[in-house]
Scaffold this motif. Structure first.
Motif, PDB file in Angstrom:
ATOM      1  N   SER A   5       0.826  -1.204   0.000  1.00  0.00           N
ATOM      2  CA  SER A   5       0.000   0.000   0.000  1.00  0.00           C
ATOM      3  C   SER A   5       0.862   1.257   0.000  1.00  0.00           C
ATOM      4  N   LEU A   6       2.012   1.199   0.643  1.00  0.00           N
ATOM      5  CA  LEU A   6       2.924   2.346   0.638  1.00  0.00           C
ATOM      6  C   LEU A   6       3.513   2.599  -0.754  1.00  0.00           C
ATOM      7  N   LEU A   7       3.795   1.534  -1.481  1.00  0.00           N
ATOM      8  CA  LEU A   7       4.469   1.645  -2.773  1.00  0.00           C
ATOM      9  C   LEU A   7       3.515   1.602  -3.971  1.00  0.00           C
ATOM     10  N   LYS A   8       2.247   1.602  -3.715  1.00  0.00           N
ATOM     11  CA  LYS A   8       1.268   1.451  -4.795  1.00  0.00           C
ATOM     12  C   LYS A   8       1.267   2.640  -5.752  1.00  0.00           C
ATOM     13  N   LYS A   9       0.783   2.362  -6.953  1.00  0.00           N
ATOM     14  CA  LYS A   9       0.618   3.429  -7.932  1.00  0.00           C
ATOM     15  C   LYS A   9      -0.544   4.339  -7.522  1.00  0.00           C
ATOM     16  N   ARG A  10      -0.505   5.559  -8.029  1.00  0.00           N
ATOM     17  CA  ARG A  10      -1.618   6.478  -7.804  1.00  0.00           C
ATOM     18  C   ARG A  10      -2.892   5.854  -8.384  1.00  0.00           C
ATOM     19  N   ASN A  11      -4.010   6.094  -7.780  1.00  0.00           N
ATOM     20  CA  ASN A  11      -5.315   5.576  -8.219  1.00  0.00           C
ATOM     21  C   ASN A  11      -5.408   4.060  -8.118  1.00  0.00           C
ATOM     22  N   THR A  12      -4.628   3.463  -7.210  1.00  0.00           N
ATOM     23  CA  THR A  12      -4.642   2.018  -7.015  1.00  0.00           C
ATOM     24  C   THR A  12      -4.751   1.714  -5.536  1.00  0.00           C
ATOM     25  N   SER A  13      -5.530   0.689  -5.204  1.00  0.00           N
ATOM     26  CA  SER A  13      -5.568   0.225  -3.814  1.00  0.00           C
ATOM     27  C   SER A  13      -5.682  -1.290  -3.800  1.00  0.00           C
ATOM     28  N   PHE A  14      -5.217  -1.874  -2.705  1.00  0.00           N
ATOM     29  CA  PHE A  14      -5.249  -3.320  -2.532  1.00  0.00           C
ATOM     30  C   PHE A  14      -5.951  -3.648  -1.232  1.00  0.00           C
ATOM     31  N   GLY A  15      -6.597  -4.786  -1.190  1.00  0.00           N
ATOM     32  CA  GLY A  15      -7.237  -5.236   0.031  1.00  0.00           C
ATOM     33  C   GLY A  15      -7.361  -6.746   0.042  1.00  0.00           C
ATOM     34  N   LEU A  16      -7.690  -7.263   1.188  1.00  0.00           N
ATOM     35  CA  LEU A  16      -7.951  -8.695   1.339  1.00  0.00           C
ATOM     36  C   LEU A  16      -9.417  -8.872   1.668  1.00  0.00           C
TER      37      LEU A  16
END
Length: 189
Positions: A5-16
């Motif tokens: 989440s710290l290194l993610k691209k702009r306009n991107t999110s990750f979750g479980l």
């Protein structure tokens, strides 16, 4: 998850999330979300990379050649909407099952992904194919005969004609070194 989440691209999110009793990965990119059985952290850059010169849009007819696990097919599916089509071309039977499993996790996908167990080549027929269930499955590189199978090959021009397609708006092709052979069979379209 914190690290990615710290290194993610702009306009991107990750979750479980939990789906069907399993932990799944939720990826959102440019307001398009879907679930997968695989983490997409290392390949999220591909989402924009493949659309550098052309952005897939509503009602497009798209080919995802080398669909692998179907991640881009699902992205394209949401972008083209219910009146568009996405042809997931994937000759590896293990990867085809992964595509189906990922599609099953997403109840909100339009029913516009058509999976085809073929490979694009410069002629129609059967050719040797290294079927390993990985991104390394290939018709060019065959490291051992144990995983070598015969697969149906078709030219893109003949494939388009057999499907009676009047146009293709976008072809994403990542077919492990066979791109030149596939393009040799793509002269009309």
């Amino acid at each position: 998850m914190f690290y990615y989440s710290l290194l993610k691209k702009r306009n991107t999110s990750f979750g479980l999330s939990e789906k069907n009793g399993r932990i799944t990965y939720e990826t959102t990119h440019n307001n398009v979300s879907f679930f997968t059985n695989e983490a997409l952290y290392p390949i999220i850059v591909d989402f924009d990379y493949y659309q550098h010169f052309y952005k897939v849009k509503t009602n497009d007819i798209v080919v995802d050649a080398g669909a692998n696990c179907g991640h881009l097919s699902m992205l394209f599916s949401k972008l083209v909407g219910p009146n568009g089509k996405v042809f997931a071309i994937e000759p590896d039977k293990f990867n085809i099952q992964k595509i189906k499993n990922n599609i099953d996790l997403n109840n909100d996908l339009p029913e516009n992904i058509l999976i085809e167990d073929i490979l694009f080549w410069n002629k129609n027929g059967e050719i040797d194919f290294y079927e390993a269930g990985t991104v390394g499955s290939s018709a060019i590189w065959i490291p051992d005969a144990q995983h070598c199978v015969k697969k149906q090959s078709v030219t893109i021009d003949d494939w388009v004609e057999s499907h009676k397609l009047e146009r293709l708006d976008f072809i994403k092709m990542d077919i492990e070194g066979a791109e030149i052979e596939a393009l040799e069979g793509c002269k009309k379209i």
